[in-house]
Each structure stands twice: as C-alpha cells, then as structure tokens.
Design an enzyme around this catalytic site. Structure first.
Site, PDB file in Angstrom:
ATOM      1  N   SER A  53       0.827  -1.213   0.000  1.00  0.00           N
ATOM      2  CA  SER A  53       0.000   0.000   0.000  1.00  0.00           C
ATOM      3  C   SER A  53       0.856   1.255   0.000  1.00  0.00           C
ATOM      4  O   SER A  53       1.953   1.276   0.565  1.00  0.00           O
ATOM      5  CB  SER A  53      -0.871  -0.016   1.254  1.00  0.00           C
ATOM      6  N   TYR A  76      -2.272  -0.329  10.130  1.00  0.00           N
ATOM      7  CA  TYR A  76      -2.476  -0.873   8.782  1.00  0.00           C
ATOM      8  C   TYR A  76      -1.180  -0.766   7.975  1.00  0.00           C
ATOM      9  O   TYR A  76      -0.708  -1.737   7.400  1.00  0.00           O
ATOM     10  CB  TYR A  76      -3.614  -0.122   8.080  1.00  0.00           C
TER      11      TYR A  76
HETATM   12  N1  LIG Z   1      -8.421  -0.099  -2.275  1.00  0.00           N
HETATM   13  C1  LIG Z   1      -7.325   0.618  -2.109  1.00  0.00           C
HETATM   14  O1  LIG Z   1      -7.296   1.831  -2.327  1.00  0.00           O
HETATM   15  C2  LIG Z   1      -6.043  -0.039  -1.657  1.00  0.00           C
HETATM   16  C3  LIG Z   1      -4.903   0.777  -1.517  1.00  0.00           C
HETATM   17  C4  LIG Z   1      -3.725   0.181  -1.111  1.00  0.00           C
HETATM   18  C5  LIG Z   1      -3.680  -1.175  -0.872  1.00  0.00           C
HETATM   19  N2  LIG Z   1      -4.801  -1.943  -1.002  1.00  0.00           N
HETATM   20  C6  LIG Z   1      -4.696  -3.368  -0.729  1.00  0.00           C
HETATM   21  O2  LIG Z   1      -5.238  -4.076  -1.833  1.00  0.00           O
HETATM   22  C7  LIG Z   1      -5.844  -5.281  -1.410  1.00  0.00           C
HETATM   23  C8  LIG Z   1      -7.276  -5.343  -1.883  1.00  0.00           C
HETATM   24  O3  LIG Z   1      -7.970  -4.231  -1.317  1.00  0.00           O
HETATM   25  P1  LIG Z   1      -9.493  -3.968  -1.514  1.00  0.00           P
HETATM   26  O4  LIG Z   1      -9.677  -2.504  -1.532  1.00  0.00           O
HETATM   27  O5  LIG Z   1     -10.004  -4.790  -2.658  1.00  0.00           O
HETATM   28  O6  LIG Z   1     -10.057  -4.514  -0.121  1.00  0.00           O
HETATM   29  P2  LIG Z   1     -11.287  -5.463   0.206  1.00  0.00           P
HETATM   30  O7  LIG Z   1     -11.509  -5.376   1.677  1.00  0.00           O
HETATM   31  O8  LIG Z   1     -12.440  -5.150  -0.688  1.00  0.00           O
HETATM   32  O9  LIG Z   1     -10.739  -6.890  -0.189  1.00  0.00           O
HETATM   33  C9  LIG Z   1     -10.004  -7.708   0.677  1.00  0.00           C
HETATM   34  C10 LIG Z   1     -10.716  -9.035   0.776  1.00  0.00           C
HETATM   35  O10 LIG Z   1      -9.961  -9.854   1.655  1.00  0.00           O
HETATM   36  C11 LIG Z   1     -10.862 -10.631   2.409  1.00  0.00           C
HETATM   37  N3  LIG Z   1     -10.169 -11.034   3.635  1.00  0.00           N
HETATM   38  C12 LIG Z   1      -9.766 -10.228   4.656  1.00  0.00           C
HETATM   39  N4  LIG Z   1      -9.178 -10.939   5.613  1.00  0.00           N
HETATM   40  C13 LIG Z   1      -9.173 -12.235   5.192  1.00  0.00           C
HETATM   41  C14 LIG Z   1      -8.709 -13.445   5.762  1.00  0.00           C
HETATM   42  N5  LIG Z   1      -8.138 -13.468   6.965  1.00  0.00           N
HETATM   43  N6  LIG Z   1      -8.891 -14.600   5.074  1.00  0.00           N
HETATM   44  C15 LIG Z   1      -9.494 -14.587   3.848  1.00  0.00           C
HETATM   45  N7  LIG Z   1      -9.962 -13.468   3.265  1.00  0.00           N
HETATM   46  C16 LIG Z   1      -9.811 -12.302   3.933  1.00  0.00           C
HETATM   47  C17 LIG Z   1     -12.050  -9.714   2.671  1.00  0.00           C
HETATM   48  O11 LIG Z   1     -13.245 -10.443   2.923  1.00  0.00           O
HETATM   49  C18 LIG Z   1     -12.128  -8.921   1.371  1.00  0.00           C
HETATM   50  O12 LIG Z   1     -13.077  -9.447   0.462  1.00  0.00           O
HETATM   51  C19 LIG Z   1      -5.704  -5.301   0.111  1.00  0.00           C
HETATM   52  O13 LIG Z   1      -4.557  -6.045   0.428  1.00  0.00           O
HETATM   53  C20 LIG Z   1      -5.502  -3.836   0.464  1.00  0.00           C
HETATM   54  O14 LIG Z   1      -4.807  -3.693   1.670  1.00  0.00           O
HETATM   55  C21 LIG Z   1      -5.989  -1.397  -1.400  1.00  0.00           C
END
Ligand SMILES: NC(=O)c1ccc[n+]([C@@H]2O[C@H](COP(=O)([O-])OP(=O)(O)OC[C@H]3O[C@@H](n4cnc5c(N)ncnc54)[C@H](O)[C@@H]3O)[C@@H](O)[C@H]2O)c1
Length: 306
Positions: free
Chosen positions: A108, A133
């Site tokens: 991130s 985080y």
């Molecule tokens: N959306 C953003 O702007 C952003 C920015 C930087 C990094 N990220 C990273 O990108 C990735 C995807 O983000 P997103 O926005 O799609 O988030 P999101 O929360 O929509 O997706 C993450 C998924 O992981 C699942 N999950 C969480 N803990 C779990 C576990 N212990 N076992 C199995 N499944 C689990 C959740 O149910 C969820 O569906 C994440 O790693 C997030 O940290 C996202």
C-alpha cells in the site's frame, strides 16, 4: 485472468468489515467452469493449507487483507491476523510446496506514512508508518524479502495508491461520497479539504497487477521486488468532489472536518520503475473514471429508480 482462459481459484473469508452481500455479488459475476471459489479464513493455517494443496495453484495474486486506515485503531488484532498471520501462512505453503512460480501481493502507498518527500519512490526509506495498517503492509514487504532470500520464492509487492471504481469498497471516500450525494446526505471532508490523493482507477490497477504477475524478467539476486501502482497525478480532494458532483448531477453538502488520525495529507506516486520494468502507465483520469464509478453506483444501489 478468466477472460484470457486461465483457471482461477478464489479465496476469501467474506468477512463483515463491510456488507458481505457486495462480496457475494462480485463473486456472482465470476461464474463458469474455470472459476472455483472457496470460503477460507487465511489466518487458519490448516484450512488454507488444505485448500491450496487440493488446488495447487502455480501463481498467486494475494489481495486478501484487513484494509482501512482508521479501523486499525479500533480493531488492531484483525490487521495482525489478516495481514501478517494470513500472509505468513501463504508464504509457508509456498515454501513447503516448492514449485510456486510467482506470488504477487498487495502492499500500500500507506507504507510511505509520514514521508515528506514527494512523489513517493520505491527506493525511499519507509520507516515512518502512521497507522497499524501501514505497519502490517510494511511487515509483509519485509517478510517477503526474507522468504525470497532464504527460500528462493519469487515475490512482487505492489504499493497501490487509493484505488476507486465500480464494485469498489463502500468504506472508502469515492463510494461513500457518491452515495451520500445521490441521497442528499452531507459528506465529511477531512483535512478541511486540503488533501491530495493519487486516485487510481481499478482497471489500471487490475492491468498493472496482471502485468506484474506475467513479467518476471526484472528480479535481482534476491527474487523480491516492489512497485508503485499509482496515477502519478495527485488530485486535490475538492476537485475530486467537483467531478463527482458533476457525474451525479447534484451538489454535495460538504462538512469540513480536521485531519483524521493516521491520514496523510498527500500521496503521489513515482512510477518510473513501474514504467521501466512493467511498461505500465495509468490511462484513466478522474474525469473519465469517476463517471464510470457513478454509473455503477446508480445501477447497483438503484438510484435510477429501478
Ligand atoms: N483499495 C485501495 O485503495 C487499496 C490501496 C492500497 C492497498 N490496497 C490493498 O489491496 C488489497 C485489496 O484491497 P481492496 O480494496 O479490494 O479490499 P477489500 O476489503 O475489498 O478486499 C479484501 C478481501 O480480503 C478478504 N479477507 C480479509 N481478511 C481475510 C482473511 N483473513 N482470510 C481470507 N480473506 C480475507 C475480505 O473479505 C475482502 O473481500 C488489500 O490487500 C488492500 O490492503 C488497497
């Protein structure tokens, strides 16, 4: 991945951090014989091992995480379980398996934390996280470095910069703001609106993620590398809201608020390395991307009266 004919195993615990109905609806768009979904808690090591052994994926895109900066002050344990323990379990499976070709994992932009030098470059020191985080995402990068070095696993970390678009996260400003504007509810604008974000459209992120998975020519002696996936064009939050209002066709009721704990005032991505190695450049401006988000919001949440 499905569109180009790959077999895909999807794993998610479908937790209730936000409405799991949205997660199920996303999954419903992915049916077909080539796609298998398993509801697995990744911090449950035996459960994850069993699922991965049964399906033996050769390449992995690891996105599962407890996301959200502010929630990490309320429920820190969820971040350690889902971002550190779950990732360790994945690495341990790959280590035991011995024939995994490549793991791409989500880091991130928040790892840049309190850094003041802009734009944020992958080579910058990242020792100043301002949220748990961010600390867990940085821990993932350090764990990946060790597993690449010691066990010769190929790993690529992607530092995503504020992703938005259709099917996006309801706890993030773009979707929250869009819904509030449709419903005439006020929106809380943090940092008195004096924030700039490198908002990055989901299709650019998806394309960059697949490119990172496919392109494996740029590993050094330790097969771990990290890239920024950001728009390289930070937008003032207030302009972002202007574009959103125009797409919805209604003005927002703006309530100015101070900065929130854990937030950073500006994120801006240096993507020179990403362009060089992955030949990836984002192509979607907020003027093109926000109307697509708004179209999806209008349909999915029935603001079109249907
Ligand atoms: N959306 C953003 O702007 C952003 C920015 C930087 C990094 N990220 C990273 O990108 C990735 C995807 O983000 P997103 O926005 O799609 O988030 P999101 O929360 O929509 O997706 C993450 C998924 O992981 C699942 N999950 C969480 N803990 C779990 C576990 N212990 N076992 C199995 N499944 C689990 C959740 O149910 C969820 O569906 C994440 O790693 C997030 O940290 C996202």
């Amino acid at each position: 991945m499905l569109a180009r004919g790959e077999r895909v195993l999807g794993i998610d615990n479908l937790n209730a951090y936000y409405d799991p109905a949205l997660k199920r609806d996303r999954l419903a768009t992915l049916d077909g014989a080539a796609f298998t979904f398993l509801p697995v808690e990744m911090s449950d090591r035996p459960a994850l091992m069993a699922a991965l052994k049964a399906h033996a994926p050769r390449r992995v895109i690891h996105l599962a995480a407890q996301a959200g900066v502010r929630y990490s002050f309320e429920n820190p344990q969820a971040y350690v379980d889902s971002n550190i323990t779950a990732f360790l379990n994945l690495l341990e499976w790959a280590r035991a398996d011995g024939s995994v070709q490549h793991i791409v994992y989500a880091s991130s932009s928040s790892v840049y934390g309190g850094n003041t030098k802009q734009p944020f470059a992958v080579g910058d020191a990242v020792d100043l996280p301002v949220s748990l985080y961010a600390a867990t995402k940085r821990a993932d990068e350090l764990m990946a470095q060790v597993y690449a070095l010691q066990f010769d696993l190929r790993l690529t970390g992607l530092r995503y910069f504020t992703v938005y678009g259709p099917w996006g996260r309801p706890d993030m400003a773009p979707l929250k703001f869009a819904r509030a504007i449709f419903e005439g509810r006020p929106i809380e604008v943090y940092g008195q609106g004096d924030m700039r974000r490198d908002f990055t459209y989901i299709d650019d992120i998806a394309r960059g993620t697949v490119l990172a998975l496919d392109e494996t020519g740029h590993f050094g002696s330790v097969p771990h590398r990290v890239y920024n996936l950001g728009n390289n064009h930070p937008e003032p939050l207030l302009r972002f809201i202007d574009v959103l209002e125009a797409a919805v066709g209604r003005p927002a009721v703006r309530v100015m608020q101070p900065m929130q704990a854990g937030d950073v005032r500006e994120t801006s991505a240096d993507i020179d390395l990403t362009i060089r190695d992955l030949e990836w450049k984002p192509t979607t401006t907020i003027d093109a991307g926000l109307p697509r988000l708004v179209d999806w919001v209008r349909g999915y949440y029935h603001y079109d009266g249907r």
